[in-house]
Design a protein around this motif. Structure first.
Motif, PDB file in Angstrom:
ATOM      1  N   GLN A 104      75.089  26.574  42.558  1.00  0.00           N
ATOM      2  CA  GLN A 104      73.648  26.797  42.602  1.00  0.00           C
ATOM      3  C   GLN A 104      72.997  25.815  43.577  1.00  0.00           C
ATOM      4  OE1 GLN A 104      71.712  29.230  40.162  1.00  0.00           O
ATOM      5  NE2 GLN A 104      73.666  29.981  40.926  1.00  0.00           N
ATOM      6  N   LEU A 105      71.949  26.282  44.239  1.00  0.00           N
ATOM      7  CA  LEU A 105      71.189  25.453  45.171  1.00  0.00           C
ATOM      8  C   LEU A 105      69.792  25.279  44.581  1.00  0.00           C
ATOM      9  CD1 LEU A 105      71.181  24.128  48.021  1.00  0.00           C
ATOM     10  CD2 LEU A 105      70.347  26.294  48.911  1.00  0.00           C
ATOM     11  N   PRO A 106      69.371  24.059  44.252  1.00  0.00           N
ATOM     12  CA  PRO A 106      68.048  23.880  43.652  1.00  0.00           C
ATOM     13  C   PRO A 106      66.956  24.578  44.451  1.00  0.00           C
ATOM     14  CG  PRO A 106      69.271  21.826  43.563  1.00  0.00           C
ATOM     15  CD  PRO A 106      70.095  22.778  44.398  1.00  0.00           C
ATOM     16  N   VAL A 107      66.083  25.294  43.751  1.00  0.00           N
ATOM     17  CA  VAL A 107      65.019  26.056  44.406  1.00  0.00           C
ATOM     18  C   VAL A 107      64.187  25.163  45.315  1.00  0.00           C
ATOM     19  CG1 VAL A 107      62.856  27.302  43.979  1.00  0.00           C
ATOM     20  CG2 VAL A 107      64.904  27.864  42.657  1.00  0.00           C
ATOM     21  N   GLU A 108      63.853  23.966  44.841  1.00  0.00           N
ATOM     22  CA  GLU A 108      63.023  23.067  45.642  1.00  0.00           C
ATOM     23  C   GLU A 108      63.747  22.607  46.905  1.00  0.00           C
ATOM     24  OE1 GLU A 108      64.799  20.644  42.176  1.00  0.00           O
ATOM     25  OE2 GLU A 108      63.930  22.651  42.516  1.00  0.00           O
ATOM     26  N   ASP A 109      65.078  22.456  46.826  1.00  0.00           N
ATOM     27  CA  ASP A 109      65.844  22.067  48.017  1.00  0.00           C
ATOM     28  C   ASP A 109      65.889  23.199  49.037  1.00  0.00           C
ATOM     29  OD1 ASP A 109      66.254  19.709  46.697  1.00  0.00           O
ATOM     30  OD2 ASP A 109      68.394  20.026  46.320  1.00  0.00           O
ATOM     31  N   PHE A 110      66.069  24.417  48.550  1.00  0.00           N
ATOM     32  CA  PHE A 110      66.062  25.600  49.419  1.00  0.00           C
ATOM     33  C   PHE A 110      64.747  25.677  50.177  1.00  0.00           C
ATOM     34  CE2 PHE A 110      65.083  29.976  50.361  1.00  0.00           C
ATOM     35  CZ  PHE A 110      66.287  30.614  50.635  1.00  0.00           C
ATOM     36  N   ILE A 111      63.636  25.579  49.459  1.00  0.00           N
ATOM     37  CA  ILE A 111      62.320  25.696  50.087  1.00  0.00           C
ATOM     38  C   ILE A 111      62.049  24.528  51.027  1.00  0.00           C
ATOM     39  CG2 ILE A 111      59.831  25.768  49.647  1.00  0.00           C
ATOM     40  CD1 ILE A 111      60.447  27.240  47.042  1.00  0.00           C
ATOM     41  N   GLN A 112      62.476  23.318  50.636  1.00  0.00           N
ATOM     42  CA  GLN A 112      62.281  22.160  51.511  1.00  0.00           C
ATOM     43  C   GLN A 112      63.060  22.317  52.811  1.00  0.00           C
ATOM     44  OE1 GLN A 112      63.505  18.336  49.915  1.00  0.00           O
ATOM     45  NE2 GLN A 112      63.044  17.274  51.836  1.00  0.00           N
ATOM     46  N   ALA A 113      64.294  22.801  52.727  1.00  0.00           N
ATOM     47  CA  ALA A 113      65.113  22.989  53.921  1.00  0.00           C
ATOM     48  C   ALA A 113      64.462  23.990  54.876  1.00  0.00           C
ATOM     49  CB  ALA A 113      66.506  23.459  53.524  1.00  0.00           C
ATOM     50  N   VAL A 114      64.030  25.121  54.323  1.00  0.00           N
ATOM     51  CA  VAL A 114      63.376  26.148  55.145  1.00  0.00           C
ATOM     52  C   VAL A 114      62.098  25.595  55.761  1.00  0.00           C
ATOM     53  CG1 VAL A 114      62.142  28.346  55.039  1.00  0.00           C
ATOM     54  CG2 VAL A 114      64.373  28.116  53.926  1.00  0.00           C
ATOM     55  N   SER A 115      61.286  24.939  54.954  1.00  0.00           N
ATOM     56  CA  SER A 115      59.992  24.435  55.431  1.00  0.00           C
ATOM     57  C   SER A 115      60.157  23.384  56.514  1.00  0.00           C
ATOM     58  CB  SER A 115      59.194  23.854  54.251  1.00  0.00           C
ATOM     59  OG  SER A 115      58.929  24.835  53.283  1.00  0.00           O
ATOM     60  N   ALA A 116      61.123  22.480  56.328  1.00  0.00           N
ATOM     61  CA  ALA A 116      61.333  21.415  57.313  1.00  0.00           C
ATOM     62  C   ALA A 116      61.744  21.985  58.666  1.00  0.00           C
ATOM     63  CB  ALA A 116      62.396  20.442  56.800  1.00  0.00           C
ATOM     64  N   LEU A 117      62.620  22.977  58.652  1.00  0.00           N
ATOM     65  CA  LEU A 117      63.071  23.565  59.915  1.00  0.00           C
ATOM     66  C   LEU A 117      61.950  24.356  60.579  1.00  0.00           C
ATOM     67  CD1 LEU A 117      65.434  23.980  61.861  1.00  0.00           C
ATOM     68  CD2 LEU A 117      66.057  26.018  60.545  1.00  0.00           C
ATOM     69  N   VAL A 118      61.230  25.137  59.783  1.00  0.00           N
ATOM     70  CA  VAL A 118      60.114  25.918  60.329  1.00  0.00           C
ATOM     71  C   VAL A 118      59.053  24.989  60.913  1.00  0.00           C
ATOM     72  CG1 VAL A 118      58.177  27.420  59.713  1.00  0.00           C
ATOM     73  CG2 VAL A 118      60.479  27.948  58.887  1.00  0.00           C
ATOM     74  N   LYS A 119      58.761  23.892  60.239  1.00  0.00           N
ATOM     75  CA  LYS A 119      57.757  22.950  60.723  1.00  0.00           C
ATOM     76  C   LYS A 119      58.181  22.333  62.052  1.00  0.00           C
ATOM     77  CE  LYS A 119      54.893  19.083  59.172  1.00  0.00           C
ATOM     78  NZ  LYS A 119      54.570  18.189  58.022  1.00  0.00           N
ATOM     79  N   LEU A 120      59.466  21.998  62.168  1.00  0.00           N
ATOM     80  CA  LEU A 120      59.961  21.396  63.413  1.00  0.00           C
ATOM     81  C   LEU A 120      59.900  22.376  64.577  1.00  0.00           C
ATOM     82  CD1 LEU A 120      61.308  18.984  64.840  1.00  0.00           C
ATOM     83  CD2 LEU A 120      63.526  19.921  64.112  1.00  0.00           C
ATOM     84  N   ASP A 121      60.232  23.631  64.328  1.00  0.00           N
ATOM     85  CA  ASP A 121      60.267  24.644  65.387  1.00  0.00           C
ATOM     86  C   ASP A 121      59.069  25.593  65.323  1.00  0.00           C
ATOM     87  OD1 ASP A 121      62.530  23.634  66.522  1.00  0.00           O
ATOM     88  OD2 ASP A 121      63.895  25.185  65.805  1.00  0.00           O
ATOM     89  N   ALA A 122      57.942  25.092  64.818  1.00  0.00           N
ATOM     90  CA  ALA A 122      56.762  25.945  64.640  1.00  0.00           C
ATOM     91  C   ALA A 122      56.213  26.509  65.938  1.00  0.00           C
ATOM     92  CB  ALA A 122      55.662  25.161  63.909  1.00  0.00           C
ATOM     93  N   ASP A 123      56.478  25.820  67.058  1.00  0.00           N
ATOM     94  CA  ASP A 123      55.971  26.347  68.335  1.00  0.00           C
ATOM     95  C   ASP A 123      56.745  27.575  68.792  1.00  0.00           C
ATOM     96  OD1 ASP A 123      58.252  24.837  68.808  1.00  0.00           O
ATOM     97  OD2 ASP A 123      57.572  24.083  70.740  1.00  0.00           O
ATOM     98  N   TRP A 124      57.786  27.960  68.068  1.00  0.00           N
ATOM     99  CA  TRP A 124      58.523  29.188  68.362  1.00  0.00           C
ATOM    100  C   TRP A 124      57.937  30.402  67.633  1.00  0.00           C
ATOM    101  CZ3 TRP A 124      62.934  30.224  71.363  1.00  0.00           C
ATOM    102  CH2 TRP A 124      63.514  29.115  72.007  1.00  0.00           C
ATOM    103  N   ILE A 125      56.988  30.178  66.743  1.00  0.00           N
ATOM    104  CA  ILE A 125      56.436  31.315  65.989  1.00  0.00           C
ATOM    105  C   ILE A 125      55.589  32.171  66.922  1.00  0.00           C
ATOM    106  CG2 ILE A 125      55.025  32.037  64.035  1.00  0.00           C
ATOM    107  CD1 ILE A 125      55.567  29.316  62.759  1.00  0.00           C
ATOM    108  N   PRO A 126      55.961  33.429  67.133  1.00  0.00           N
ATOM    109  CA  PRO A 126      55.174  34.289  68.019  1.00  0.00           C
ATOM    110  C   PRO A 126      53.871  34.708  67.348  1.00  0.00           C
ATOM    111  CG  PRO A 126      56.949  35.555  67.038  1.00  0.00           C
ATOM    112  CD  PRO A 126      57.143  34.137  66.576  1.00  0.00           C
TER     113      PRO A 126
END
Length: 353
Positions: A104-126
């Motif tokens: 199992q992957l803790p829900v909060e860890d899953f969301i943190q991982a996704v959020s951290a990556l999206v935040k770093l590469d946010a300038d790629w959001i079309p």
């Protein structure tokens, strides 16, 4: 909370120009985190996007022990970055993990991982209409062994892809081929899980449908071959005589995030809604009686896509005159409006990164 180590790319890649396809281009960075039986989940990190080094005997290559999720990030008109119901993806990921014997992957860890990556590469959001940053979290078995037992080593990753419309014609209705030969899933199997083998098993039927001139496959149940289940890349809905109908979750149908959102919206609007077993013959009879008003698919990639034509045993049903129906359009506008921050989010679905 994860202590994520971040290594940034030395020279950012150029952003794609012109129309975006789906899942063809990837951002500068990716998230990785390892699991071993001794240490549990460890070493969370973001590093430049690149190839993996994997043993030829890694079990993912031989026994398909892997799972994945599909999500999106959006840039709102207010400049903020949004996710849509990420906790549902995190919880569904753990349902899949349980079925295929991953930790199992803790829900909060899953969301943190996704959020951290999206935040770093946010300038790629079309920001063009119909575009988004597609998010692909996944776990693969990395243990180097040909033994057939649950892997003691695995890798959780997240990659991002700026993407356009899943169907190039946008909200234009698609055509559906009803498959009554090949079988996708049965109750007790892995049809409710988001694991790669489900989709590999669907390719032969998809090729058959494409050869016949149809866009997608509508699967029937694997036992009696008569109950409607889902489309290859989407859950399926019908509006029959004023009622919104979708197949009930039965252990062989994916519990879609967009599916749940559509059910919630329809009920909130006061529309009669039924999750039930429905046979393909019942659908055919509704069409012949002029009661099949609309059909549409729901999924993260396509959001809402109308069905304009359906073929079953050489009988072709034209639905809503082959045009986008009013309910399909309203749902598409509402879901995408909430996702992008244009409409009020009364359900608390939108999460700011």
């Amino acid at each position: 909370m994860l202590d994520i180590k971040v290594t940034k790319i030395a020279a950012p890649k150029p952003k794609p120009e012109g129309p975006l396809g789906f899942g063809k281009t990837f951002t500068d960075h990716m998230f990785l985190m390892d699991y071993t039986e001794e240490r549990g989940w460890h070493d969370p990190r973001i590093q430049p996007y690149g190839d993996l080094t994997l043993s030829p005997s890694a079990r993912v290559l031989h026994y398909s022990q892997e799972m994945f999720e599909g999500m999106k990030a959006y840039k709102g008109e207010d400049g903020k970055t949004y996710l849509f119901r990420p906790e549902m993806n995190a919880k569904r990921a753990n349902i899949t993990c349980e079925r295929i014997c991953f930790p199992q992957l803790p829900v909060e860890d899953f969301i943190q991982a996704v959020s951290a990556l999206v935040k770093l590469d946010a300038d790629w959001i079309p920001t063009q209409p119909g575009t988004s940053l597609y998010i692909r979290p996944f776990i693969i078995s990395t243990e180097a062994s040909l033994g057939l037992d649950p892997s003691k080593k695995c890798l959780f990753m997240v990659i991002l892809s700026p993407s356009g419309l899943y169907y190039k014609d946008g909200l234009e209705p698609v055509s559906i081929w009803v498959e009554d030969d090949y079988v996708r899933a049965v109750r007790g199997g892995v049809g409710f899980a988001k694991t790669g083998g489900n989709y590999a098993a669907a390719l032969a039927a998809q090729a058959k449908a494409n050869k016949a001139g149809y866009d997608q496959v509508l699967w029937l149940d694997g036992v009696e071959r008569k109950y409607i289940e889902e489309v290859g890349s989407m859950n399926i809905f019908f509006k029959i005589d004023g009622k919104v109908v979708t197949p009930a979750l039965n252990g062989s149908i994916l519990p879609g995030v967009t599916r749940d959102s559509v059910l919630t919206l329809c009920r909130d609007w006061g529309l009669p809604v039924e999750e039930q077993r429905i046979t393909i013959e019942e659908l055919a009879e509704a069409h012949r009686a002029g009661k099949l008003e609309e059909a549409f698919g729901t999924g993260t990639a396509a959001v809402i896509i109308p069905v304009g034509k359906l073929c079953y045993k050489d009988e072709v049903f034209t639905i809503s005159d082959g045009k986008t129906g009013p309910l399909s359009k309203r749902l598409y506008d509402t879901v995408t409006g909430i996702q992008c921050g244009k409409l009020e989010d009364k359900f608390g679905w939108r999460v700011t990164v």
